[in-house]
Design a protein around this motif. Sequence first.
Motif: not given
Length: 168
Positions: A56-72, A159-161
């Motif tokens: 769950r923690q890993f997935d939350a971090g990956e979602k944040l990283r995805f949003d960071y990269e998608r937002a350029s 908290r991100l999760a």
Amino acid sequence: MAKKQPKLHDDPRPLAERGLPSGRRLASGRPARSVTVNQAESPLAWLHARGHLTDRQFDAGEKLRFDYERASLGPRVTMGWNPEPRGKGRRGPADHMEPGERQLAAKQRFDGALAALSGELSDIAWRVICDGQTMAGAERGLGWPARSGKLVLRIALDRLAAFYRLPG
């Protein structure tokens, strides 16, 4: 009879610390060692693979990283070479978003996630998840004592999760 030393590339452990086959020794008399590092592995994936983070923690971090990269939001060296054609002539689902709209939505999610973290939790999360700094590098950059960042990162990931409403 001498024991046959396995070749380094025959070792099935891709990230394991291994002795050098030449039998070299350091000035202290200890055997010299080498480490194989997977450069494509993120610090977050490294922590997860070694059992320091839950799924769950890993997935939350990956979602944040995805949003960071998608937002350029990362640094850019040159212009974007987006292969997607733009315009009204595109076919697709009715809820299709243009690239700029997807980028804006990701930026809003990213900003909301960091606001949910606040303070030093967002600092460690951004450094490790988005910037790809090692845990030791992030701790040094924040002026924290060694081995304190992992605990704070786990709190931030929990908290991100919750922000991303991940089950668990």
